[in-house]
Design a protein around this motif. Structure first.
Motif, PDB file in Angstrom:
ATOM      1  N   LEU A 120      76.485 -42.192 -58.298  1.00 15.07           N
ATOM      2  CA  LEU A 120      75.776 -43.346 -57.749  1.00 15.07           C
ATOM      3  C   LEU A 120      75.715 -43.318 -56.223  1.00 15.07           C
ATOM      4  CD1 LEU A 120      74.707 -45.151 -59.912  1.00 15.07           C
ATOM      5  CD2 LEU A 120      76.456 -46.823 -59.374  1.00 15.07           C
TER       6      LEU A 120
ATOM      7  N   ARG B 292      79.473 -54.866 -68.613  1.00 13.65           N
ATOM      8  CA  ARG B 292      78.068 -54.565 -68.371  1.00 13.65           C
ATOM      9  C   ARG B 292      77.860 -53.270 -67.598  1.00 13.65           C
ATOM     10  NH1 ARG B 292      74.866 -57.899 -64.865  1.00 13.65           N
ATOM     11  NH2 ARG B 292      73.579 -56.059 -64.900  1.00 13.65           N
ATOM     12  N   ARG B 293      78.688 -52.302 -67.796  1.00  9.06           N
ATOM     13  CA  ARG B 293      78.445 -51.119 -66.981  1.00  9.06           C
ATOM     14  C   ARG B 293      77.425 -50.217 -67.652  1.00  9.06           C
ATOM     15  NH1 ARG B 293      83.923 -47.899 -68.352  1.00  9.06           N
ATOM     16  NH2 ARG B 293      84.040 -48.951 -70.318  1.00  9.06           N
ATOM     17  N   THR B 294      76.808 -49.409 -66.849  1.00 10.91           N
ATOM     18  CA  THR B 294      75.701 -48.601 -67.352  1.00 10.91           C
ATOM     19  C   THR B 294      75.948 -47.142 -67.025  1.00 10.91           C
ATOM     20  OG1 THR B 294      74.661 -49.258 -65.320  1.00 10.91           O
ATOM     21  CG2 THR B 294      73.837 -50.275 -67.328  1.00 10.91           C
TER      22      THR B 294
ATOM     23  N   PRO C   3      73.042 -50.010 -61.350  1.00 10.18           N
ATOM     24  CA  PRO C   3      73.097 -51.019 -62.420  1.00 10.18           C
ATOM     25  C   PRO C   3      72.925 -52.441 -61.895  1.00 10.18           C
ATOM     26  CG  PRO C   3      75.288 -50.137 -61.996  1.00 10.18           C
ATOM     27  CD  PRO C   3      74.327 -49.330 -61.181  1.00 10.18           C
ATOM     28  N   PHE C   4      73.163 -52.649 -60.592  1.00 11.47           N
ATOM     29  CA  PHE C   4      73.078 -54.005 -60.045  1.00 11.47           C
ATOM     30  C   PHE C   4      71.687 -54.309 -59.516  1.00 11.47           C
ATOM     31  CE2 PHE C   4      75.191 -50.860 -57.446  1.00 11.47           C
ATOM     32  CZ  PHE C   4      74.322 -50.739 -56.383  1.00 11.47           C
TER      33      PHE C   4
ATOM     34  N   SER D 103      66.513 -55.489 -66.149  1.00 12.95           N
ATOM     35  CA  SER D 103      67.718 -54.783 -65.718  1.00 12.95           C
ATOM     36  C   SER D 103      67.684 -53.379 -66.332  1.00 12.95           C
ATOM     37  CB  SER D 103      68.929 -55.570 -66.203  1.00 12.95           C
ATOM     38  OG  SER D 103      70.022 -54.725 -66.390  1.00 12.95           O
ATOM     39  N   VAL D 104      68.201 -52.387 -65.612  1.00 18.76           N
ATOM     40  CA  VAL D 104      68.081 -51.015 -66.123  1.00 18.76           C
ATOM     41  C   VAL D 104      68.813 -50.803 -67.444  1.00 18.76           C
ATOM     42  CG1 VAL D 104      67.520 -49.751 -64.029  1.00 18.76           C
ATOM     43  CG2 VAL D 104      69.894 -50.249 -64.534  1.00 18.76           C
ATOM     44  N   ASP D 105      69.857 -51.588 -67.698  1.00 22.70           N
ATOM     45  CA  ASP D 105      70.549 -51.334 -68.976  1.00 22.70           C
ATOM     46  C   ASP D 105      69.866 -51.985 -70.169  1.00 22.70           C
ATOM     47  OD1 ASP D 105      72.588 -52.657 -66.885  1.00 22.70           O
ATOM     48  OD2 ASP D 105      72.429 -53.952 -68.632  1.00 22.70           O
TER      49      ASP D 105
ATOM     50  N   PRO E  56      77.875 -53.813 -53.624  1.00 21.04           N
ATOM     51  CA  PRO E  56      77.271 -54.513 -54.763  1.00 21.04           C
ATOM     52  C   PRO E  56      77.920 -54.141 -56.090  1.00 21.04           C
ATOM     53  CG  PRO E  56      75.564 -53.625 -53.349  1.00 21.04           C
ATOM     54  CD  PRO E  56      76.865 -53.120 -52.808  1.00 21.04           C
ATOM     55  N   PHE E  57      78.276 -52.866 -56.245  1.00 18.43           N
ATOM     56  CA  PHE E  57      78.891 -52.474 -57.514  1.00 18.43           C
ATOM     57  C   PHE E  57      80.265 -53.116 -57.670  1.00 18.43           C
ATOM     58  CE2 PHE E  57      81.244 -49.957 -60.499  1.00 18.43           C
ATOM     59  CZ  PHE E  57      80.308 -49.701 -61.481  1.00 18.43           C
TER      60      PHE E  57
END
Lengths: 366, 268
Positions: free
Chosen positions: B164, B263-265, A95-96, A137-139, B185-186
């Motif tokens: 992940l 903003r989590r996916t 996600p980052f 961004s992927v989301d 990074p996460f």
């Protein structure tokens, strides 16, 4: 398939067992997968299919047996030293990172320089028709677009084997069909081996060259989708494949390769072509695919027939499934095109005669 | 939506205002008195003045204490966040025997009364001959704040799709590389948030600092020394300054943690 018979299997499982503590998830499987094959491993949840795939990716180590990739024993090879990228059920996109950086990840880990990385990632994004989203961004992407990013990310290193763990399970129905076409075409064009784990029969049968049915940690049957559907090896597969009529009874007579079996619903003849002949007096089961059963409001001259009353019906697209019951309470399923039924008033008729040939019945092994 | 009547709503609102008032009134009072020209904190107020601020700005002891405090809180925040991250990742990633024992130990410090902790630290540091130095305060504060760092980072790791990290290995990242490329990074918002929070806790902390600081006084220690001697509105000025620093850090930590959390996916 385009393989020459001399080609070596790309993936081999030799008597592989996986135990988690006392729990045996995989109970000794043997499987050979040929280069360029699209193979689907199918089973309900907890059957060991995902564990099997994870062992191939090196995320689990087999307790016993051997896994070979391209002839090399892989048991102790770390996941990052294998070339078996996976498309995850959750997609597991980072996600980052943006879309392009996600696709570049595998190349970056392999030490490919930034310019080449970008070029190769962009080529794959173009191939997946999502190059316009490269810097997003992927989301910000839809489910189908994210799916394509996941595929591009896995394929960018041009592996020989691609692993897919229920990748379509989060998509809605029409997208699933669309992605099935994308996957099938991609696999044909690239000629690489796809190992696809799914619980969905329609996905497995629609895409795979061969299907592996797993149940309770074991392989129940391996074969082409058609063969599995028409000639399930045993009761487990027949029930799993569904839309079948499974009858069990006592063998009363053997005539050539035809067997007569007395069931509570009546005595029926079954072709034992290609199967071991059971002994007279033995218990035997057989299966008749629901779409091979003919039916009519009037008695019919078929090798086998039974009179049933209609219980209910199910209507999916142009296909109609009728659920019926014979006098003794045995359930039957009949599948037919909706237009065939257009002239029959189902509710008013109520009683039907079902008929099928001995050849369309298939004797089950146990 | 619910059929709650207007009266209940107003009573509840009043209650919330009361609670926040109770918490913040003393601080607000302190800020107000820091600008008050009278020596004693009484109403009616005198005229507006900045003389107390001028006084502390000209006091070399306060400058010295501020330098110590900033050095201590920055070092503490880096050390505690690093160790907290390692602890959180260990808990997230590995299963091992006595893991509950390990976690209990890691989370223990806040449950020990500060005064006991402070005395124990003093005794121990004196015994091994390192008491009264700047880095004995840093060590003590690090021990105190690790659990906060660990909790914040652990919560963030909880939000991570567990595939992940495996996906990173699968794409050719070694375990160390995956920590660098994926886990850090996460967890970055939580890491920064943890640094702000541990810095704020260290900046404010008095009891332990008072016991182990020796001659290297931090700001809270200086404040106590001023108030034990006499009543001096300088304290209000320093207090307002400390409050501003801590609140900024805490609010920053909260903003970072909240915005990135949304903003989590992770797909189910």
């Amino acid at each position: 398939m385009t393989n020459s018979p001399a080609s070596q299997p790309i993936v081999e499982f030799v008597d592989v067992v996986k135990r988690f503590g006392d729990f045996e998830a995989v109970k000794g499987i043997d499987l050979e997968i040929m280069p360029g094959e699209f193979i689907a491993i199918m089973g309900s949840s907890g059957c060991g299919k995902t564990t099997t795939l994870r062992m191939l990716a090196g995320l689990e180590a087999p307790t016993e047996g051997e896994i070979r990739l391209d002839g090399q024993v892989m048991n102790d090879v770390k996941p990052h030293d294998r070339d078996t990228p996976m498309v995850w059920q959750s997609l597991a996109l980072f996600p980052f990172l943006n879309v392009r950086e996600n696709v570049e990840f595998g190349l970056k880990m392999r030490g490919v320089g930034p310019d080449e990385r970008k070029d190769r990632a962009m080529r794959w994004l173009e191939r997946m028709e999502i190059e316009q989203f490269a810097e997003r961004s992927v989301d910000q992407l839809s489910g189908g677009q994210r799916q394509r990013v996941a595929l591009a990310r896995a394929l960018v290193t041009e592996p020989k084997v691609l692993l897919l763990d229920e990748p379509l399970s989060a998509l809605d129905a029409h997208l699933v069909i669309r992605m099935q076409q994308v996957l099938t075409k991609l696999q044909r064009d690239l000629g690489i081996t796809f190992v696809y784990v799914t619980h969905s029969q329609s996905e497995a049968f629609a895409m795979a060259d061969r299907v592996v049915i797993m149940g309770d940690g074991k392989i129940a049957q391996v074969g082409k989708p058609r063969d599995i559907y028409r000639a399930p090896a045993n009761r487990f597969v027949a029930e799993f494949v569904g839309r079948n009529n499974i009858l069990t009874g006592t063998v009363t007579e053997l005539a050539g390769s035809t067997v007569a079996i007395a069931t509570p619903a009546g005595t029926f003849t079954v072709s034992a072509e290609g199967a071991a002949l059971p002994a007279v007096g033995a218990t035997a089961s057989f299966v008749i695919a629901a779409d091979l059963v003919h039916f009519s409001p009037d008695p019919m001259a078929e090798e086998n027939s039974v009179e049933c009353s209609l219980i209910s019906e199910e209507f999916v697209g142009s296909v109609m499934t009728l659920f019926l019951e014979s006098k003794d309470g045995t359930e039957f399923k009949v599948q037919t095109q909706e237009r065939v039924l257009a002239n029959i008033d189902l509710k008013a008729t109520g009683r039907f005669h079902l008929g099928w040939s001995a050849a369309s019945a298939h004797l089950l092994g146990e | 939506m619910s059929g709650r009547d207007a009266l209940t709503t107003w009573v509840l609102r009043f209650y919330v205002v009361l609670v926040f008032g109770f918490i913040f009134m003393p601080i607000v009072a302190s800020v107000i008195f820091s600008f008050n020209s009278q020596r004693f904190p009484t109403v009616p107020l005198g005229s507006f003045t900045t003389e107390w601020y001028t006084a502390i700005l000209n006091d070399p002891d306060i400058w010295e204490a501020a330098r110590t405090s900033i050095l201590v809180s920055l070092s503490t925040s880096v050390l505690a966040t690093f160790i907290g991250f390692c602890t959180a990742y260990t808990d997230y990633r590995f299963k091992f025997r006595y893991k509950y024992g390990f976690l209990a130990l890691a989370l223990l410090p806040p449950t020990i009364p500060l005064i006991i902790m402070a005395l124990a630290m003093l005794a121990w540091f004196a015994k091994i001959g390192i008491s009264g130095q700047v880095w004995s305060i840093i060590a003590a504060h690090t021990v105190l704040t690790i659990p906060f760092a660990m909790a914040i980072i652990r919560l963030r790791l909880n939000e991570m799709d567990e595939s992940l990290e495996a996906a990173a290995w699968n794409l050719g990242a070694s375990e160390w590389r995956a920590v660098k490329e994926v886990i850090i990074p996460f967890a970055k918002p939580a890491i920064i948030s943890s640094m702000c929070l541990t810095a704020a806790v260290s900046f404010d902390e008095f009891a332990v600092a008072w016991f182990v600081s020796g001659l290297n006084k931090t700001i809270p220690v200086v404040i106590l020394e001023i108030v034990t001697g006499n009543i001096d509105p300088q304290v209000n000025a320093i207090g307002s300054f400390v409050f501003l620093v801590s609140m900024t850090l805490v609010v920053l930590a909260q903003i970072l943690f909240m915005t990135k959390g949304k903003r989590r996916t992770v797909t189910p």
